[in-house]
Design a protein around this motif. Sequence first.
Motif, mmCIF file in Angstrom:
data_model
loop_
_atom_site.group_PDB
_atom_site.id
_atom_site.type_symbol
_atom_site.label_atom_id
_atom_site.label_comp_id
_atom_site.label_asym_id
_atom_site.label_seq_id
_atom_site.Cartn_x
_atom_site.Cartn_y
_atom_site.Cartn_z
ATOM 1 N N PHE A 31 24.421 -47.645 -25.947
ATOM 2 C CA PHE A 31 23.179 -47.732 -25.228
ATOM 3 C C PHE A 31 23.425 -47.525 -23.741
ATOM 4 C CE2 PHE A 31 20.086 -50.381 -23.126
ATOM 5 C CZ PHE A 31 18.946 -49.860 -23.669
ATOM 6 N N LEU A 32 22.717 -46.582 -23.160
ATOM 7 C CA LEU A 32 22.984 -46.246 -21.763
ATOM 8 C C LEU A 32 22.127 -47.059 -20.827
ATOM 9 C CD1 LEU A 32 23.333 -42.401 -22.114
ATOM 10 C CD2 LEU A 32 25.154 -44.080 -21.870
ATOM 11 N N GLY A 33 22.430 -48.342 -20.699
ATOM 12 C CA GLY A 33 21.667 -49.203 -19.809
ATOM 13 C C GLY A 33 21.968 -48.884 -18.362
ATOM 14 N N THR A 34 21.087 -49.330 -17.456
ATOM 15 C CA THR A 34 21.291 -49.072 -16.034
ATOM 16 C C THR A 34 21.938 -50.255 -15.342
ATOM 17 O OG1 THR A 34 19.047 -49.807 -15.727
ATOM 18 C CG2 THR A 34 19.407 -47.429 -15.748
ATOM 19 N N SER A 35 22.156 -51.370 -16.107
ATOM 20 C CA SER A 35 22.749 -52.537 -15.486
ATOM 21 C C SER A 35 24.193 -52.237 -15.141
ATOM 22 C CB SER A 35 22.712 -53.711 -16.450
ATOM 23 O OG SER A 35 21.411 -53.906 -16.877
ATOM 24 N N PRO A 36 24.677 -52.875 -14.070
ATOM 25 C CA PRO A 36 26.063 -52.618 -13.684
ATOM 26 C C PRO A 36 27.027 -53.028 -14.796
ATOM 27 C CG PRO A 36 25.076 -54.404 -12.369
ATOM 28 C CD PRO A 36 23.997 -53.770 -13.178
ATOM 29 N N GLN A 37 26.644 -54.034 -15.588
ATOM 30 C CA GLN A 37 27.507 -54.482 -16.667
ATOM 31 C C GLN A 37 27.333 -53.521 -17.832
ATOM 32 O OE1 GLN A 37 25.031 -56.074 -15.324
ATOM 33 N NE2 GLN A 37 25.987 -57.643 -14.065
ATOM 34 N N ILE A 85 12.350 -72.004 -24.721
ATOM 35 C CA ILE A 85 13.235 -72.407 -23.617
ATOM 36 C C ILE A 85 12.681 -71.876 -22.302
ATOM 37 C CG2 ILE A 85 15.563 -72.236 -22.664
ATOM 38 C CD1 ILE A 85 16.561 -71.701 -25.499
ATOM 39 N N LEU A 86 12.480 -72.810 -21.398
ATOM 40 C CA LEU A 86 12.023 -72.447 -20.054
ATOM 41 C C LEU A 86 13.272 -72.254 -19.201
ATOM 42 C CD1 LEU A 86 9.161 -72.429 -18.793
ATOM 43 C CD2 LEU A 86 9.522 -74.812 -18.172
ATOM 44 N N SER A 87 13.269 -71.252 -18.317
ATOM 45 C CA SER A 87 14.443 -71.085 -17.449
ATOM 46 C C SER A 87 14.000 -70.689 -16.047
ATOM 47 C CB SER A 87 15.376 -70.016 -18.032
ATOM 48 O OG SER A 87 14.826 -68.726 -17.844
ATOM 49 N N ASP A 88 14.881 -70.979 -15.093
ATOM 50 C CA ASP A 88 14.623 -70.596 -13.698
ATOM 51 C C ASP A 88 15.915 -70.808 -12.925
ATOM 52 O OD1 ASP A 88 13.378 -70.314 -10.989
ATOM 53 O OD2 ASP A 88 11.512 -70.462 -12.109
ATOM 54 N N ILE A 89 15.893 -70.441 -11.616
ATOM 55 C CA ILE A 89 17.068 -70.726 -10.781
ATOM 56 C C ILE A 89 16.833 -71.989 -9.957
ATOM 57 C CG2 ILE A 89 17.977 -68.385 -10.625
ATOM 58 C CD1 ILE A 89 16.434 -68.070 -7.978
ATOM 59 N N ARG A 90 15.641 -72.566 -10.103
ATOM 60 C CA ARG A 90 15.330 -73.791 -9.350
ATOM 61 C C ARG A 90 15.523 -75.006 -10.247
ATOM 62 N NH1 ARG A 90 9.777 -73.914 -7.352
ATOM 63 N NH2 ARG A 90 9.035 -72.198 -8.663
ATOM 64 N N ASP A 109 22.051 -62.111 -12.954
ATOM 65 C CA ASP A 109 23.345 -62.318 -13.592
ATOM 66 C C ASP A 109 23.219 -61.892 -15.061
ATOM 67 O OD1 ASP A 109 25.628 -63.223 -14.817
ATOM 68 O OD2 ASP A 109 25.624 -65.184 -13.844
ATOM 69 N N TYR A 110 23.585 -60.657 -15.303
ATOM 70 C CA TYR A 110 23.390 -60.061 -16.628
ATOM 71 C C TYR A 110 24.129 -60.813 -17.732
ATOM 72 C CZ TYR A 110 23.676 -56.635 -20.320
ATOM 73 O OH TYR A 110 23.619 -56.015 -21.524
ATOM 74 N N LYS A 111 25.371 -61.241 -17.405
ATOM 75 C CA LYS A 111 26.194 -61.902 -18.429
ATOM 76 C C LYS A 111 25.576 -63.242 -18.825
ATOM 77 C CE LYS A 111 31.029 -63.045 -19.215
ATOM 78 N NZ LYS A 111 30.955 -64.504 -19.061
ATOM 79 N N ASN A 112 25.107 -63.953 -17.818
ATOM 80 C CA ASN A 112 24.445 -65.247 -18.059
ATOM 81 C C ASN A 112 23.202 -65.074 -18.943
ATOM 82 O OD1 ASN A 112 21.972 -66.898 -16.335
ATOM 83 N ND2 ASN A 112 23.547 -68.150 -17.287
ATOM 84 N N LEU A 113 22.464 -64.025 -18.662
ATOM 85 C CA LEU A 113 21.245 -63.746 -19.437
ATOM 86 C C LEU A 113 21.610 -63.436 -20.900
ATOM 87 C CD1 LEU A 113 18.241 -63.492 -18.685
ATOM 88 C CD2 LEU A 113 18.622 -61.049 -18.300
ATOM 89 N N ASN A 147 12.822 -57.933 -8.550
ATOM 90 C CA ASN A 147 11.779 -57.256 -9.338
ATOM 91 C C ASN A 147 12.248 -55.968 -10.001
ATOM 92 O OD1 ASN A 147 10.379 -59.282 -8.054
ATOM 93 N ND2 ASN A 147 8.750 -57.999 -7.251
ATOM 94 N N ILE A 148 13.268 -55.333 -9.437
ATOM 95 C CA ILE A 148 13.712 -54.068 -10.030
ATOM 96 C C ILE A 148 15.074 -54.243 -10.741
ATOM 97 C CG2 ILE A 148 14.325 -51.649 -9.603
ATOM 98 C CD1 ILE A 148 12.185 -51.633 -7.391
ATOM 99 N N THR A 149 16.104 -54.687 -10.009
ATOM 100 C CA THR A 149 17.413 -54.870 -10.673
ATOM 101 C C THR A 149 17.302 -55.917 -11.777
ATOM 102 O OG1 THR A 149 18.422 -54.378 -8.549
ATOM 103 C CG2 THR A 149 19.865 -55.299 -10.234
ATOM 104 N N GLY A 150 16.591 -57.003 -11.487
ATOM 105 C CA GLY A 150 16.408 -58.052 -12.502
ATOM 106 C C GLY A 150 15.722 -57.508 -13.739
ATOM 107 N N LEU A 151 14.725 -56.682 -13.530
ATOM 108 C CA LEU A 151 14.024 -56.079 -14.681
ATOM 109 C C LEU A 151 14.976 -55.214 -15.507
ATOM 110 C CD1 LEU A 151 11.101 -55.270 -16.026
ATOM 111 C CD2 LEU A 151 11.785 -53.093 -14.998
ATOM 112 N N HIS A 152 15.863 -54.465 -14.836
ATOM 113 C CA HIS A 152 16.817 -53.634 -15.582
ATOM 114 C C HIS A 152 17.671 -54.500 -16.501
ATOM 115 C CE1 HIS A 152 16.638 -50.282 -12.280
ATOM 116 N NE2 HIS A 152 15.541 -50.384 -12.987
ATOM 117 N N ASN A 153 18.142 -55.634 -15.976
ATOM 118 C CA ASN A 153 18.962 -56.533 -16.810
ATOM 119 C C ASN A 153 18.166 -57.011 -18.015
ATOM 120 O OD1 ASN A 153 21.148 -56.363 -15.105
ATOM 121 N ND2 ASN A 153 20.626 -58.200 -13.936
ATOM 122 N N VAL A 154 16.926 -57.401 -17.763
ATOM 123 C CA VAL A 154 16.086 -57.922 -18.840
ATOM 124 C C VAL A 154 15.832 -56.840 -19.895
ATOM 125 C CG1 VAL A 154 13.729 -58.704 -19.330
ATOM 126 C CG2 VAL A 154 15.033 -59.760 -17.485
#
Length: 373
Positions: A31-37, A85-90, A109-113, A147-154
């Motif tokens: 799969f050719l994802g755009t995430s750095p990982q 499961i609710l999640s956030d950085i706060r 954090d792609y790996k964490n996700l 909003n953009i890099t995070g969306l790519h990971n998701v």
Amino acid sequence: MPVTRLLRQVAGQMLGSPACGCWTATPPLQFLGTSPQQIPADASFHSTSFSGTDQPRVLITGGLGQLGVGLANLLRKRFGKDNVILSDIRKPPDHIFHSGPFIYSDILDYKNLREIVVNNRITWLFHYSALLSAVGEANVSLARAVNITGLHNVLDVAAEHNLRLFVPSTIGAFGPTSPRNPTPDLCVQRPRTIYGVSKVHAELMGEYYHHRYGLDFRCLRYPGIISADSQPGGGTTDYAVQIFHDALKNGKFECNLKPSTSLPMMYIDDCLRATLEVMEAPAESLSMRTYNINAMSFTPEDLAQEVLKHVPKFQITYNVDSVRQAIADSWPMNFDDSNARKDWGWKHDFDLPELVTTMLNFHGSDTRVAQAN
Ligand SMILES: NC(=O)c1ccc[n+]([C@@H]2O[C@H](COP(=O)([O-])OP(=O)(O)OC[C@H]3O[C@@H](n4cnc5c(N)ncnc54)[C@H](O)[C@@H]3O)[C@@H](O)[C@H]2O)c1
Ligand SMILES: C[C@@H](O)[C@H](N)C(=O)O
């Protein structure tokens, strides 16, 4: 034979064919994802698909904002507390932490996700993390990242693990060259905020992943959302939440938009119900993957008149914020949501009078409790 080709062949056999009735489009193994990982070639062997008989296992990102806690409450009623499961950085306040599963998740954090999705056997993901319109303009680079890099990971995690993915878009995905009264689903989208640009990007990327990899991507363009027990996160429509609080506390409100600024709005219960409804809609009923939804449109002047019916001495004054006003002037005045109504039966419950009564009742009882203590 290269390992990836072999895996692809084996996977093809395991997945069956349309003839057996169990075939689902899956992302290619390489799969050719755009995430750095880089996504491992055998990723889809670890994924669990949601079968119609199971309850979905849900993850909500950015869940401590204005909308996430209400969404978790609604989904927990439907699917069971431990399945959401609710999640956030706060750090969550006590009552939220004790109300059901909460986990730290930074969408950058792609790996964490991916760990969270795998360890908790997630099947549905509601992606709420974002920087909204006004805060986005104050911090463009962070908004671009979240909003953009995070969306790519998701998107990559969702495609790899065969998740059903909900991403909210917004009236802010339109701009000054879009038809504004009303704004249809399909028209020119040239927004002038980083928030709007990132949301058009999310709509297009989600639809692309749907067509290219079979990702079950679903997206609603929300109007400005009005809630009683949660605070807005720094948007252009925030005035329509704050006004109720100030009307009851001080009998007056200073508005940062001009009196005649018309914007589409919705009460939170309608918004969250629409979100669940579109996620539960049979795929065949969805002629599109991104829909406008709407309930009402009003101006600050209209809203103040309605508040005045309940708070007789209420006064509104105006101190216009030029950044927010320019944003509002580029957004839809009325939203055409006829496709959502036609395809999956969308129908709002709250118009302006019910909204105002509900908000004032909530804040009124709150104020009375505070005064009694
Ligand atoms: N509230 C509205 O009126 C409205 C209207 C249209 C669309 N939406 C969309 O709905 C979604 C939820 O909106 P909201 O009002 O609850 O937003 P909000 O700003 O209140 O909350 C966003 C949450 O994202 C979190 N976040 C920020 N960076 C993060 C990161 N790196 N990793 C994980 N989480 C992170 C924040 O901590 C915050 O709790 C957003 O995508 C928004 O664009 C909201
Ligand atoms: C409209 C919406 O996306 C958000 N409330 C904002 O004003 O930015």
